[in-house]
Design an enzyme around this catalytic site. Structure first.
Site, PDB file in Angstrom:
ATOM      1  CE  LYS A 207       2.579   7.921  43.943  1.00  0.00           C
ATOM      2  NZ  LYS A 207       2.760   7.724  42.485  1.00  0.00           N
ATOM      3  N   GLY A 208       3.899  13.530  47.465  1.00  0.00           N
ATOM      4  CA  GLY A 208       4.635  14.782  47.258  1.00  0.00           C
ATOM      5  C   GLY A 208       5.511  15.203  48.419  1.00  0.00           C
TER       6      GLY A 208
ATOM      7  CD  GLU B 189       0.045  17.902  51.364  1.00  0.00           C
ATOM      8  OE1 GLU B 189       0.992  17.175  51.015  1.00  0.00           O
ATOM      9  OE2 GLU B 189      -1.133  17.670  51.023  1.00  0.00           O
ATOM     10  CG  ASP B 190       3.056  18.298  48.219  1.00  0.00           C
ATOM     11  OD1 ASP B 190       1.975  18.603  48.778  1.00  0.00           O
ATOM     12  OD2 ASP B 190       3.091  17.623  47.168  1.00  0.00           O
TER      13      ASP B 190
ATOM     14  CG  ASP C  45      -3.699  24.712  45.070  1.00  0.00           C
ATOM     15  OD1 ASP C  45      -3.406  25.893  44.878  1.00  0.00           O
ATOM     16  OD2 ASP C  45      -4.251  24.017  44.206  1.00  0.00           O
TER      17      ASP C  45
ATOM     18  CE  LYS D 130       0.316  26.583  43.734  1.00  0.00           C
ATOM     19  NZ  LYS D 130      -0.371  25.964  42.589  1.00  0.00           N
TER      20      LYS D 130
ATOM     21  CG  PHE E  98       1.245  23.483  38.445  1.00  0.00           C
ATOM     22  CD1 PHE E  98       0.136  23.083  39.171  1.00  0.00           C
ATOM     23  CD2 PHE E  98       2.183  22.521  38.078  1.00  0.00           C
ATOM     24  CE1 PHE E  98      -0.049  21.753  39.524  1.00  0.00           C
ATOM     25  CE2 PHE E  98       2.006  21.196  38.422  1.00  0.00           C
ATOM     26  CZ  PHE E  98       0.884  20.806  39.150  1.00  0.00           C
ATOM     27  CB  VAL E  99       5.818  24.970  42.064  1.00  0.00           C
ATOM     28  CG1 VAL E  99       5.908  26.479  41.942  1.00  0.00           C
ATOM     29  CG2 VAL E  99       4.924  24.565  43.228  1.00  0.00           C
TER      30      VAL E  99
ATOM     31  CG  ASP F  85       2.958  14.884  40.694  1.00  0.00           C
ATOM     32  OD1 ASP F  85       2.476  15.468  41.691  1.00  0.00           O
ATOM     33  OD2 ASP F  85       2.266  14.191  39.924  1.00  0.00           O
TER      34      ASP F  85
ATOM     35  NE  ARG G 264       5.423  12.029  42.529  1.00  0.00           N
ATOM     36  CZ  ARG G 264       4.354  12.624  43.059  1.00  0.00           C
ATOM     37  NH1 ARG G 264       4.500  13.611  43.907  1.00  0.00           N
ATOM     38  NH2 ARG G 264       3.144  12.218  42.732  1.00  0.00           N
TER      39      ARG G 264
HETATM   40  P1  IMP Z   1      -5.421  21.263  47.820  1.00  0.00           P
HETATM   41  O1  IMP Z   1      -6.329  20.203  48.325  1.00  0.00           O
HETATM   42  O2  IMP Z   1      -6.048  22.063  46.699  1.00  0.00           O
HETATM   43  O3  IMP Z   1      -4.866  22.164  48.906  1.00  0.00           O
HETATM   44  O4  IMP Z   1      -4.244  20.529  47.087  1.00  0.00           O
HETATM   45  C1  IMP Z   1      -3.132  20.079  47.713  1.00  0.00           C
HETATM   46  C2  IMP Z   1      -2.416  19.084  46.820  1.00  0.00           C
HETATM   47  O5  IMP Z   1      -2.486  19.464  45.445  1.00  0.00           O
HETATM   48  C3  IMP Z   1      -0.958  19.055  47.138  1.00  0.00           C
HETATM   49  O6  IMP Z   1      -0.674  18.082  48.111  1.00  0.00           O
HETATM   50  C4  IMP Z   1      -0.323  18.730  45.810  1.00  0.00           C
HETATM   51  O7  IMP Z   1      -0.247  17.337  45.654  1.00  0.00           O
HETATM   52  C5  IMP Z   1      -1.273  19.282  44.782  1.00  0.00           C
HETATM   53  N1  IMP Z   1      -0.827  20.590  44.263  1.00  0.00           N
HETATM   54  C6  IMP Z   1      -1.363  21.796  44.502  1.00  0.00           C
HETATM   55  N2  IMP Z   1      -0.692  22.771  43.884  1.00  0.00           N
HETATM   56  C7  IMP Z   1       0.333  22.175  43.241  1.00  0.00           C
HETATM   57  C8  IMP Z   1       1.417  22.658  42.427  1.00  0.00           C
HETATM   58  O8  IMP Z   1       1.608  23.860  42.167  1.00  0.00           O
HETATM   59  N3  IMP Z   1       2.254  21.715  41.948  1.00  0.00           N
HETATM   60  C9  IMP Z   1       2.116  20.390  42.193  1.00  0.00           C
HETATM   61  N4  IMP Z   1       1.127  19.881  42.962  1.00  0.00           N
HETATM   62  C10 IMP Z   1       0.238  20.780  43.476  1.00  0.00           C
HETATM   63 MG    MG Z   2       0.327  16.231  47.828  1.00  0.00          MG
END
Ligand code: IMP
Ligand code: MG
Length: 178
Positions: free
Chosen positions: A42-43, A98-99, A102, A130, A151-152, A158, A164
């Site tokens: 949803k982000g 994508e939001d 990470d 990140k 963490f944001v 969220d 959100r």
């Molecule tokens: P990844 O698979 O580790 O790259 O994670 C990506 C997803 O993790 C993003 O789409 C977010 O939903 C969530 N996420 C990663 N870091 C943060 C953060 O700092 N705040 C909130 N959601 C995060």
């Molecule tokens: Mg997400």
């Protein structure tokens, strides 16, 4: 939430300014033809809504749902598709919206899923990146802002489904236990 506070990292105005720049870049980069914006729920829904309006060329919008972190702040490693696209992307230029990227696991998984559907291209636009946290290498063509390992929340992001609807992107800081 008790024991935590919010520090503004990017204001609503900074976000809008950057999104207009990315929209112009996307307009300049893509050849004629249909551009499919795929919002990762949803982000990314706030980013998608503003980015789509910053793009002048024709776009189609669609949505993909994936399982989220739940109450946790780091990835579980497992990505589950909870909602698939409504329309075919065969032969289309696909831009995954994508939001935040990470670890890279989520977006790497989604790129793989989409590539099997024979699009003309698949690229990624992420509001936040990140890079320090990456363990799965992924190319993010359009990045709003790179951020350190914090963490944001806000502007779609969220923590346990909260925050959100903040207009700014904020760092969620845990206050030391009293
Ligand atoms: P990844 O698979 O580790 O790259 O994670 C990506 C997803 O993790 C993003 O789409 C977010 O939903 C969530 N996420 C990663 N870091 C943060 C953060 O700092 N705040 C909130 N959601 C995060
Ligand atoms: Mg997400």
């Amino acid at each position: 939430m008790p024991g935590s506070s919010l520090r503004v990292l990017f204001s609503a105005q900074q976000i809008q300014t950057r999104i207009r720049e990315i929209g112009a870049q996307i307009d300049a980069d893509y050849p004629d033809g249909s551009l499919h914006l795929v919002c990762i729920l949803k982000g990314a829904c706030f980013f998608m809504a503003d980015l789509a309006r910053a793009i002048q060329r024709d776009v189609v919008i669609d949505f993909m749902g994936i399982s989220s972190y739940g109450q946790r702040k780091s990835t579980s490693g497992a990505v589950k598709l909870t909602k698939d696209l409504d329309s075919s992307v065969e032969g289309a230029d696909v831009l995954l919206v994508e939001d935040i990227v990470d670890s890279g696991l989520t977006i790497a998984y989604l790129i793989n899923v989409l590539q099997q559907r024979k699009p003309r291209s698949v690229r990624v636009a992420a509001l936040l990146d990140k890079p320090e946290r990456r363990h799965t290498p992924v190319k993010v063509t359009y990045v709003g802002f790179q951020i350190p390992d914090e963490f944001v929340v806000g502007y779609g992001l969220d923590y346990a489904e909260r925050y959100r609807n903040l207009s700014d992107v904020c760092v969620l800081e845990e206050s030391p236990a009293a």
